[in-house]
Scaffold this motif. Structure first.
Motif, PDB file in Angstrom:
ATOM      1  N   ILE A  36      77.580 -20.546  19.635  1.00  0.00           N
ATOM      2  CA  ILE A  36      77.614 -20.652  18.165  1.00  0.00           C
ATOM      3  C   ILE A  36      78.903 -20.003  17.648  1.00  0.00           C
ATOM      4  O   ILE A  36      79.641 -20.576  16.853  1.00  0.00           O
ATOM      5  CB  ILE A  36      76.367 -19.971  17.554  1.00  0.00           C
ATOM      6  N   ALA A  89      78.474 -25.841  13.192  1.00  0.00           N
ATOM      7  CA  ALA A  89      77.978 -25.156  14.385  1.00  0.00           C
ATOM      8  C   ALA A  89      77.098 -23.967  13.993  1.00  0.00           C
ATOM      9  O   ALA A  89      75.953 -23.875  14.421  1.00  0.00           O
ATOM     10  CB  ALA A  89      79.140 -24.688  15.249  1.00  0.00           C
ATOM     11  N   GLN A  90      77.629 -23.067  13.177  1.00  0.00           N
ATOM     12  CA  GLN A  90      76.854 -21.863  12.858  1.00  0.00           C
ATOM     13  C   GLN A  90      75.835 -22.170  11.770  1.00  0.00           C
ATOM     14  O   GLN A  90      76.149 -22.859  10.799  1.00  0.00           O
ATOM     15  CB  GLN A  90      77.775 -20.731  12.403  1.00  0.00           C
ATOM     16  N   GLY A  91      74.630 -21.616  11.957  1.00  0.00           N
ATOM     17  CA  GLY A  91      73.530 -21.951  11.039  1.00  0.00           C
ATOM     18  C   GLY A  91      73.545 -21.155   9.772  1.00  0.00           C
ATOM     19  O   GLY A  91      72.684 -20.321   9.533  1.00  0.00           O
ATOM     20  N   TYR A 126      66.179 -20.751  21.119  1.00  0.00           N
ATOM     21  CA  TYR A 126      67.308 -20.117  20.429  1.00  0.00           C
ATOM     22  C   TYR A 126      67.946 -19.142  21.429  1.00  0.00           C
ATOM     23  O   TYR A 126      67.279 -18.232  21.919  1.00  0.00           O
ATOM     24  CB  TYR A 126      66.785 -19.414  19.179  1.00  0.00           C
ATOM     25  N   TYR A 176      69.773 -16.624  21.346  1.00  0.00           N
ATOM     26  CA  TYR A 176      69.720 -15.181  21.104  1.00  0.00           C
ATOM     27  C   TYR A 176      68.385 -14.602  21.578  1.00  0.00           C
ATOM     28  O   TYR A 176      68.321 -13.453  22.009  1.00  0.00           O
ATOM     29  CB  TYR A 176      69.961 -14.852  19.628  1.00  0.00           C
ATOM     30  N   ASN A 203      64.388 -23.495  16.086  1.00  0.00           N
ATOM     31  CA  ASN A 203      65.837 -23.581  16.235  1.00  0.00           C
ATOM     32  C   ASN A 203      66.057 -23.757  17.732  1.00  0.00           C
ATOM     33  O   ASN A 203      65.615 -22.893  18.499  1.00  0.00           O
ATOM     34  CB  ASN A 203      66.478 -22.278  15.732  1.00  0.00           C
ATOM     35  N   TYR A 208      62.717 -19.975   9.417  1.00  0.00           N
ATOM     36  CA  TYR A 208      62.915 -21.252   8.701  1.00  0.00           C
ATOM     37  C   TYR A 208      61.631 -21.725   8.029  1.00  0.00           C
ATOM     38  O   TYR A 208      61.459 -22.912   7.772  1.00  0.00           O
ATOM     39  CB  TYR A 208      63.438 -22.320   9.676  1.00  0.00           C
ATOM     40  N   LYS A 222      67.865 -17.072   5.376  1.00  0.00           N
ATOM     41  CA  LYS A 222      67.971 -18.516   5.158  1.00  0.00           C
ATOM     42  C   LYS A 222      67.359 -18.892   3.818  1.00  0.00           C
ATOM     43  O   LYS A 222      67.895 -19.731   3.096  1.00  0.00           O
ATOM     44  CB  LYS A 222      67.266 -19.283   6.286  1.00  0.00           C
ATOM     45  N   TYR A 260      68.705 -27.835  11.373  1.00  0.00           N
ATOM     46  CA  TYR A 260      69.561 -28.301  12.463  1.00  0.00           C
ATOM     47  C   TYR A 260      69.067 -29.652  12.937  1.00  0.00           C
ATOM     48  O   TYR A 260      67.883 -29.958  12.816  1.00  0.00           O
ATOM     49  CB  TYR A 260      69.488 -27.346  13.654  1.00  0.00           C
ATOM     50  N   ARG A 265      74.026 -29.561  18.676  1.00  0.00           N
ATOM     51  CA  ARG A 265      73.259 -29.166  17.494  1.00  0.00           C
ATOM     52  C   ARG A 265      74.182 -29.105  16.278  1.00  0.00           C
ATOM     53  O   ARG A 265      75.216 -28.435  16.311  1.00  0.00           O
ATOM     54  CB  ARG A 265      72.622 -27.794  17.711  1.00  0.00           C
TER      55      ARG A 265
HETATM   56  N1  GLN Z   1      70.737 -18.299  13.561  1.00  0.00           N
HETATM   57  C1  GLN Z   1      71.962 -18.939  13.269  1.00  0.00           C
HETATM   58  C2  GLN Z   1      72.230 -20.081  14.233  1.00  0.00           C
HETATM   59  O1  GLN Z   1      71.406 -20.401  15.036  1.00  0.00           O
HETATM   60  C3  GLN Z   1      73.126 -17.982  13.259  1.00  0.00           C
HETATM   61  C4  GLN Z   1      73.203 -17.131  14.455  1.00  0.00           C
HETATM   62  C5  GLN Z   1      74.560 -16.637  14.801  1.00  0.00           C
HETATM   63  O2  GLN Z   1      75.518 -16.751  14.090  1.00  0.00           O
HETATM   64  N2  GLN Z   1      74.655 -16.107  15.924  1.00  0.00           N
HETATM   65  O3  GLN Z   1      73.272 -20.661  14.141  1.00  0.00           O
END
Ligand code: GLN
Length: 419
Positions: A48, A64-66, A153, A155, A202, A233, A264, A350, A398
């Motif tokens: 991301i 790209a970035q959410g 996701y 992360y 996500n 979300y 969000k 997304y 995505r």
């Molecule tokens: N949650 C958001 C995404 O999926 C932003 C996360 C981020 O910037 N690392 O894009």
């Protein structure tokens, strides 16, 4: 090479504009430094952020970035500005501002059908990520296994890895990403301690149905597992679908860490305001961890968010979903025209789309080619999938469609040149 200057800065004049004084000494970095911990060596820059950086370098459109381009509600901005003027600006309770916890607890009852005591069972965290991190540290010991639904996701996976927690993956197949009991049970073993449910998902946009949550409930109860949710979300659900909080199922409730955030919903991703609700003994542990890592979430921003949540009518959330659904529809149309078949999402903001027609053998290469050819950045699908079993992420990307109409129209126009 490090350069040390005479400190503190003295008189600033034209020959020494930064006031650093005369250069005292230059020290070269030694060849051998003490080694870094092995624990975090796995961590690399997220796709991301990598695409966000590449996009900025190329002056592209960052899908790209959410982050959502929606305006912050005025009441939220004004209240935060007022709080910066009048306070609180100091540390506040590690649990979060009481008025914000109360409003969040009310909201959880009214919109999510789950009841938590704001005094003991709900805390404000540094984003939903802060809550997820605290949960990983407090619920598990290294070696415990945690189930993620794939696509996941990234992360979430990285948090688990940083805590030494092997992930087990339940791969869900598009377009419905349906959860079955058999597939879930296959990943449960003697070391499994939890299931993570990101709904709406996500990157998939999957909105878990009641019967899927009942599957998770049965498995969690019979195997005595925690359920950690990520519901950031929650207000982004389309086509008349309803977001169901997993904790609203009676078997999940007592074993659930319900995580959400305001990033969000109020378009304040940089304010880092999330929350987490859990049984009181657990919430207390998570709050102690928040205190340890960052003391409290930003205090004037908590005040702004509290005022906003108090003032905003439910219509605000309904309008949010309507507007984003409209953007989803327009964007998916453009993807189809471009020959990048979308997996139309039910929620979140997304869309995963097939980028196999772009040159390259990996999703990274294809996403880079897309950026080069159209100036539109998306995240390589491999960021959300394991490379095993054919690595379905390698033909996907995505895209975030939560952009202003002008930006989204331009992105659509550029993508359509691929037709
Ligand atoms: N949650 C958001 C995404 O999926 C932003 C996360 C981020 O910037 N690392 O894009």
């Amino acid at each position: 090479m490090a350069r040390f200057f005479q400190q503190p800065p003295k008189n600033v004049n034209s020959s020494d504009p930064r006031g650093y004084g005369k250069l005292l000494v230059t020290v070269s970095t030694p060849n051998k430094l003490p080694q870094l911990a092995s624990r975090m060596q796995f961590l690399t820059q997220s796709e991301i952020r990598r695409m966000t950086r590449d996009c900025a370098e190329k002056g592209g459109i960052n899908l790209a970035q959410g982050l959502c381009d929606m305006e912050i509600p005025e009441v939220v901005r004004r209240a935060a500005q007022r709080a910066i003027d009048e306070g609180p600006n100091t540390y506040v309770s590690h649990l979060g501002l009481p008025e914000l916890r109360e409003i969040l607890a009310d909201k959880l009852v009214r919109l999510n059908a789950v009841s938590y005591d704001p005094a003991t069972e709900l805390i404000v965290t540094n984003g939903a990520s802060g809550a997820f991190w605290a949960a990983c540290l407090n619920l598990f010991d290294p070696g415990d296994e945690v189930v993620l639904f794939e696509p996941y996701y990234g992360y979430h996976l990285a948090h688990l890895r940083a805590c030494g927690l092997p992930a087990k993956f339940v791969r869900l197949a598009p377009p419905t990403f349906e959860v079955t009991e058999a597939a879930l049970l296959e990943q449960i073993g003697p070391k499994t301690r939890a299931i993570v449910v990101c709904t709406p998902g996500n990157p998939s946009g999957k909105v878990f149905t009641r019967s899927e949550l009942e599957v998770i409930e049965r498995v969690a109860v019979s195997h005595n597992l925690w359920v950690i949710t990520d519901e950031i979300y929650e207000h982004f659900v389309y086509d008349g679908k309803k977001h169901i909080s997993p904790a609203s199922l009676p078997g999940i409730y007592p074993r659930c860490i319900t995580i959400g955030g305001l990033s969000k919903t109020l378009s304040i991703t940089g304010w880092r305001l999330g929350y987490c609700a859990a049984p009181s003994g657990v919430a207390e542990r998570l709050a102690l961890t928040s205190d340890l890592v960052y003391i409290c979430a930003p205090s004037p921003l908590q005040a702004g968010a509290a005022a906003g949540l108090r003032a905003l009518p439910d219509e605000y959330y309904a309008a949010l979903a309507r507007h984003q659904q409209d953007k989803r529809d327009r964007f998916c149309e453009a993807l189809l025209t471009a020959g990048l078949t979308p997996i139309v999402p039910e929620g979140a903001y997304y869309v995963l789309a097939d980028i196999s027609k772009l040159p390259g053998t990996t999703a990274r290469e294809r996403a880079s080619a897309l950026l080069d050819q159209t100036g539109v950045a998306a995240v390589a699908g491999s960021a959300f999938y394991q490379p095993t079993g054919g690595g379905p992420g390698e033909t996907l990307a995505r895209f975030c469609f939560a952009k202003t109409d002008g930006v989204l129209d331009e992105a659509c126009r550029r993508l359509e040149t691929l037709r």
